[in-house]
Design an enzyme around this catalytic site. Structure first.
Site, PDB file in Angstrom:
ATOM      1  N   TYR A 128      -2.262  45.676  64.008  1.00  0.00           N
ATOM      2  CA  TYR A 128      -2.383  47.021  63.440  1.00  0.00           C
ATOM      3  C   TYR A 128      -3.795  47.559  63.643  1.00  0.00           C
ATOM      4  O   TYR A 128      -4.746  46.780  63.698  1.00  0.00           O
ATOM      5  CB  TYR A 128      -2.078  47.002  61.945  1.00  0.00           C
ATOM      6  N   LYS A 156      11.023  65.183  58.089  1.00  0.00           N
ATOM      7  CA  LYS A 156       9.951  65.970  58.721  1.00  0.00           C
ATOM      8  C   LYS A 156      10.140  66.156  60.223  1.00  0.00           C
ATOM      9  O   LYS A 156       9.480  67.007  60.823  1.00  0.00           O
ATOM     10  CB  LYS A 156       8.588  65.333  58.443  1.00  0.00           C
TER      11      LYS A 156
END
Length: 330
Positions: A33, A228
């Protein structure tokens, strides 16, 4: 997993402190990450957490910090090598240094060395079980367990877990742990949401019966279930505006139809679609703790509040009607 690319150190600090104030004590990260992963940002999410821990050492014992070792797939991570006893030692020491701590509470195998039916590869014949070299895989898994046993013995990790694995993977590791006298895995985190229920009921049953925590990741299906992205929308700064490593495999016409339907159900019952999706995950029998992610504080607050939402029988019935229509939309 957005800290270090979509979020600054200050953002990470604010989110950690707000989450802890709300009673959250579990932080899940990984060496690869932030996402989308790149050589330039590799390890930066762990660094953000480590920088906060260095400034707040008294908070360490209050937290359960989980991280993960990457498997094959990245040329810049240990030369694209498979997970092994040797790479566990290398990766673990590097994660500890970035996290600025001397132990990790739960150290996880991010994905198996073998190709597994995750990341959109769950349709029939996408992963051919008959072509797997099972004997060689078990040999590699044995070596992994020995490496994890060493890390447990020297105190660098307190527990270990799996991610993106299968029922066979779970039970093979359980058998190896019993044979080798190593503590068994305590958890597995797999993708699970209203758009992805492949682990119900069989893998989740195994987790319950074997006392292995089941931790859904991507409970909002990469943000889709917030609504969204409906109609091809791409809000500025959202993850889908960024370069994707594996493509938007969740983005299908059926997923879009399912999301629209779920948004209608949420509106009917007076909540946001994100909160409904998270509350639904939370009430599934066998789900231990749902891993949420938020890019900004508004999203974080909305997501945390979802776990105080109780879904009515009428709402659950409406959700089930959509789920039956769109059981596997991607």
């Amino acid at each position: 997993m957005t800290w270090g690319i979509q979020n600054t150190q200050a953002d990470a600090d604010e989110q950690i402190e707000y989450a802890m104030a709300c009673g959250i004590n579990f932080i899940d990260t990984a060496e690869m990450y932030p996402v989308p992963p790149s050589e330039e940002t590799y390890g930066d999410t762990e660094r953000c957490i480590g920088n906060w821990l260095a400034r707040n050492p008294e908070q360490r014992e209050k937290l359960i910090i989980a991280s993960k070792i990457s498997g094959p797939g990245f040329p810049y991570v240990r030369g694209n090598s498979m997970i092994s006893s040797a790479t566990i030692e290398q990766a673990l020491d590097a994660s500890l240094a970035r996290l600025q701590t001397d132990y990790i509470d739960v150290y996880q195998l991010h994905w198996p060395n073998r190709t597994s039916p995750h990341f959109g590869k769950h349709w029939p014949n996408q992963v051919m079980a008959t072509q797997q070299k099972v004997k060689a895989e078990k040999k590699r898994m044995r070596d992994i367990v020995l490496g994890l046993g060493k890390a447990l013995e020297n105190g660098k990790i307190r527990h270990w877990g799996l991610s993106d694995d299968t029922t066979w993977g779970i039970h093979t590791y359980l058998n190896l742990c019993e044979e080798l006298g190593v503590a068994k895995p305590v958890s597995i985190q797999n993708e699970f949401s209203l758009l992805q229920i492949k682990d119900w009921p069989y893998l989740i049953e195994s987790c319950v019966f074997e006392n292995i925590a089941y931790l859904p990741w991507s409970p909002l299906s990469s943000g889709m279930l917030s609504g969204k992205y409906i109609g091809g929308a791409r809000p500025e700064g959202s993850r889908w505006t960024m370069t994707q490593r594996q493509g938007l495999f969740r983005n299908t016409i059926y997923s879009e139809q399912a999301v629209v339907a779920y948004c209608d159900v949420a509106k009917k019952h007076g909540m946001t679609s994100s909160q409904m999706a998270l509350a639904w995950c939370d009430q599934i029998d066998g789900v231990t703790s749902t891993i949420i992610g938020a890019t900004n504080m508004l999203q974080l607050k909305e997501n945390i509040e979802a776990f105080d939402v109780s879904l009515s029988d009428a709402c659950l019935a409406d959700i089930e009607a959509v789920l039956q229509q769109f059981t596997a939309p991607f």
